[in-house]
Design an enzyme around this catalytic site. Sequence first.
Site, PDB file in Angstrom:
ATOM      1  N   LYS A 263       0.819  -1.214   0.000  1.00  0.00           N
ATOM      2  CA  LYS A 263       0.000   0.000   0.000  1.00  0.00           C
ATOM      3  C   LYS A 263       0.852   1.263   0.000  1.00  0.00           C
ATOM      4  CE  LYS A 263      -0.662   0.237   5.036  1.00  0.00           C
ATOM      5  NZ  LYS A 263       0.146   1.461   5.221  1.00  0.00           N
ATOM      6  N   ASP A 264       2.147   1.161   0.331  1.00  0.00           N
ATOM      7  CA  ASP A 264       3.032   2.329   0.333  1.00  0.00           C
ATOM      8  C   ASP A 264       3.627   2.624  -1.038  1.00  0.00           C
ATOM      9  OD1 ASP A 264       2.612   2.609   3.045  1.00  0.00           O
ATOM     10  OD2 ASP A 264       4.447   1.551   3.621  1.00  0.00           O
TER      11      ASP A 264
ATOM     12  N   ARG B  36      -8.458   8.367   2.509  1.00  0.00           N
ATOM     13  CA  ARG B  36      -9.415   7.295   2.200  1.00  0.00           C
ATOM     14  C   ARG B  36     -10.300   7.033   3.409  1.00  0.00           C
ATOM     15  NH1 ARG B  36      -9.368   2.083   3.873  1.00  0.00           N
ATOM     16  NH2 ARG B  36      -7.219   2.206   4.621  1.00  0.00           N
ATOM     17  N   ARG B  37      -9.684   6.872   4.579  1.00  0.00           N
ATOM     18  CA  ARG B  37     -10.463   6.569   5.773  1.00  0.00           C
ATOM     19  C   ARG B  37     -11.349   7.743   6.183  1.00  0.00           C
ATOM     20  NH1 ARG B  37      -5.203   3.670   8.313  1.00  0.00           N
ATOM     21  NH2 ARG B  37      -5.661   1.540   7.671  1.00  0.00           N
TER      22      ARG B  37
ATOM     23  N   ARG C  83      -0.425  10.964  13.179  1.00  0.00           N
ATOM     24  CA  ARG C  83       0.800  10.380  12.639  1.00  0.00           C
ATOM     25  C   ARG C  83       1.477   9.542  13.713  1.00  0.00           C
ATOM     26  NH1 ARG C  83       3.795  12.454   8.688  1.00  0.00           N
ATOM     27  NH2 ARG C  83       4.780  10.417   8.929  1.00  0.00           N
TER      28      ARG C  83
ATOM     29  N   ARG D  70       0.335   5.302  18.004  1.00  0.00           N
ATOM     30  CA  ARG D  70      -1.089   5.583  17.807  1.00  0.00           C
ATOM     31  C   ARG D  70      -1.944   4.898  18.868  1.00  0.00           C
ATOM     32  NH1 ARG D  70      -2.145   6.278  11.313  1.00  0.00           N
ATOM     33  NH2 ARG D  70      -0.053   6.960  10.778  1.00  0.00           N
TER      34      ARG D  70
ATOM     35  N   CYS E 202      -2.807  10.723  -8.358  1.00  0.00           N
ATOM     36  CA  CYS E 202      -4.090  11.227  -7.860  1.00  0.00           C
ATOM     37  C   CYS E 202      -4.040  11.476  -6.357  1.00  0.00           C
ATOM     38  CB  CYS E 202      -5.179  10.205  -8.197  1.00  0.00           C
ATOM     39  SG  CYS E 202      -6.791  10.615  -7.529  1.00  0.00           S
TER      40      CYS E 202
END
Length: 321
Positions: free
Chosen positions: A101-102, A149-150, A167, A173, A263
């Site tokens: 995903k990165d 997205r989230r 972050r 987190r 994008c």
Amino acid sequence: MAATDRSQSRNMTSTIDLAQPATLRIGTRGSRLALIQTNRVVAILRERHPELFCETVVISTHGDRDKQTPLSQIGGQAVFAKELQQAVLDGEVDCGVHSVKDLTSTQPDGLTLEAILDRGDPRDVLVSRHPGGLADLPAGARVGTSSRRRVAQLRLARPDLEPVEMRGNVDTRLTKVLDNPDGPYDAAILASAGLARLGWEGRVSEYLDVALFTPAPGQAALGIDCRTADRATRRLLADIADPNATAEVEAERAFLRTIGGGCRSPLAAYAQVEGEILRMWCMYADESMVRIATAEDEADVEDGAALGERLARMLQERVEA
């Protein structure tokens, strides 16, 4: 398997003779999660090739050094991959381990994404200091995430909640939410696979449905890239690739490529192989997140990339009309 400084590995040969024991220099980020993931890659390689010595080389990335600036301002998820990919191109390491995903939708010239490994749980999860799950959060609750997205998906699911930039690594987190009851976060949305690989499944409040919180392209999959011209390393990596995970990720990355690699609009794509069928869930929103469209469809596994492209064009037409 010891980590080594980048400068110490520049003069080492990048040619691997598969007929003899050899050293494979594997580049990785330095976070605890990245090292756990890389250790898993090493274990799989050594199981297939007991004679192979794997040397882990830690590469510092922009995303790891800057833990304050929102990802959307410093280049998105690619900030966790660029320097690692450059180290591969420069011959400092033979290959690099990434969370897929990165990665951007296309590889830099001279690199190939040679192996996708079997996938962890791709779902997003909610971690909360309140009882229950997402539906039980009080109105106005502050939900931490660094993902646009989230944010878009949260607006669809609970428009009364407040997304707040967050972050830091997974451990940080979790601490911000669960160990700081007077802090700015009521909850956070994280990737299930990251928590599982760190042994934090017990802190999950709710696993979120992929139809509502569709994952990022490549989420929970590990990818290994190497130089296109390095045939010996390519053979080693191709030997450990997982065919189902590869088919899923190829469909998701086809969606991402069709939308456009640069994008900045929120998007999601998740494909799942079910026998000979590949099912796919997608989401795309305009940059302001006023127009958000979702879709679900299926195709034969061999047509997965075409399915991803078709769904991307359909959602673009609905959002950008």
